[in-house]
Design a protein around this motif. Structure first.
Motif, PDB file in Angstrom:
ATOM      1  N   LYS A  99       9.628  -8.260  26.122  1.00 38.35           N
ATOM      2  CA  LYS A  99      11.069  -8.361  26.019  1.00 38.35           C
ATOM      3  C   LYS A  99      11.636  -7.463  27.283  1.00 38.35           C
ATOM      4  O   LYS A  99      13.185  -7.255  27.472  1.00 38.35           O
ATOM      5  CB  LYS A  99      11.618  -7.306  24.842  1.00 38.35           C
ATOM      6  N   CYS A 100      10.970  -7.409  28.269  1.00 35.88           N
ATOM      7  CA  CYS A 100      11.455  -6.636  29.610  1.00 35.88           C
ATOM      8  C   CYS A 100      11.762  -7.761  30.736  1.00 35.88           C
ATOM      9  O   CYS A 100      10.908  -8.658  30.796  1.00 35.88           O
ATOM     10  CB  CYS A 100      10.154  -5.916  30.045  1.00 35.88           C
ATOM     11  N   VAL A 101      12.889  -7.558  31.536  1.00 34.25           N
ATOM     12  CA  VAL A 101      13.008  -8.548  32.601  1.00 34.25           C
ATOM     13  C   VAL A 101      11.889  -8.721  33.721  1.00 34.25           C
ATOM     14  O   VAL A 101      11.792  -9.753  34.269  1.00 34.25           O
ATOM     15  CB  VAL A 101      14.323  -8.057  33.258  1.00 34.25           C
ATOM     16  N   ASN A 102      10.862  -7.551  33.558  1.00 30.81           N
ATOM     17  CA  ASN A 102       9.858  -7.527  34.786  1.00 30.81           C
ATOM     18  C   ASN A 102       8.596  -8.273  34.168  1.00 30.81           C
ATOM     19  O   ASN A 102       7.850  -8.549  34.948  1.00 30.81           O
ATOM     20  CB  ASN A 102       9.475  -6.044  35.200  1.00 30.81           C
ATOM     21  N   LYS A 153      15.885  -7.687  28.653  1.00 31.21           N
ATOM     22  CA  LYS A 153      16.435  -8.757  28.887  1.00 31.21           C
ATOM     23  C   LYS A 153      17.775  -9.064  28.256  1.00 31.21           C
ATOM     24  O   LYS A 153      17.976  -8.609  27.658  1.00 31.21           O
ATOM     25  CB  LYS A 153      15.496 -10.025  28.441  1.00 31.21           C
ATOM     26  N   SER A 154      18.664  -9.524  29.049  1.00 28.31           N
ATOM     27  CA  SER A 154      19.816  -9.600  28.839  1.00 28.31           C
ATOM     28  C   SER A 154      19.938 -11.054  27.767  1.00 28.31           C
ATOM     29  O   SER A 154      19.519 -11.897  27.775  1.00 28.31           O
ATOM     30  CB  SER A 154      20.997  -9.924  29.717  1.00 28.31           C
ATOM     31  N   GLU A 203       6.046 -11.181  33.150  1.00 30.15           N
ATOM     32  CA  GLU A 203       5.615 -12.229  33.648  1.00 30.15           C
ATOM     33  C   GLU A 203       4.437 -12.876  32.588  1.00 30.15           C
ATOM     34  O   GLU A 203       3.337 -12.396  32.703  1.00 30.15           O
ATOM     35  CB  GLU A 203       5.177 -12.318  35.028  1.00 30.15           C
ATOM     36  N   CYS A 256       3.154  -8.209  35.017  1.00 27.94           N
ATOM     37  CA  CYS A 256       4.425  -7.618  35.456  1.00 27.94           C
ATOM     38  C   CYS A 256       4.865  -7.584  36.879  1.00 27.94           C
ATOM     39  O   CYS A 256       4.053  -7.809  37.867  1.00 27.94           O
ATOM     40  CB  CYS A 256       4.355  -6.206  34.878  1.00 27.94           C
TER      41      CYS A 256
END
Length: 84
Positions: free
Chosen positions: A54-57, A83-84, A59, A64
């Motif tokens: 759930k993180c923008v970083n 994540k937005s 992959e 990551c």
């Protein structure tokens, strides 16, 4: 030292650790290199509903953008940014 001073010291130390983690993440991005899992307190299980997937970083499937090594989608670290 009284208990009140100890709490203040503990809170200040905690804030310093978080600030250092954010600074390390920013430095890693600027230099295009990944940081060690230990530097961001990586763990292979979620924390308070936050997890790598759930993180923008993150992959997919298991990497990551800023943390080195294999990352569990269910993992968590101090560089977590939702994540937005």
């Amino acid at each position: 030292m009284d208990q009140k001073t100890s709490r203040r010291t503990f809170i200040a130390a905690g804030a310093a650790v978080v600030a250092a983690g954010v600074g390390v993440a920013a430095t890693a991005r600027a230099q295009d290199q990944k940081i060690a899992k230990t530097a961001v307190m990586y763990q292979d299980k979620p924390k308070d509903g936050q997890m790598c997937s759930k993180c923008v970083n993150f992959e997919a499937p298991n990497a990551c953008k800023i943390v080195a090594g294999t990352i569990a989608p269910e993992g968590w670290c101090a560089a977590y940014a939702p994540k937005s």
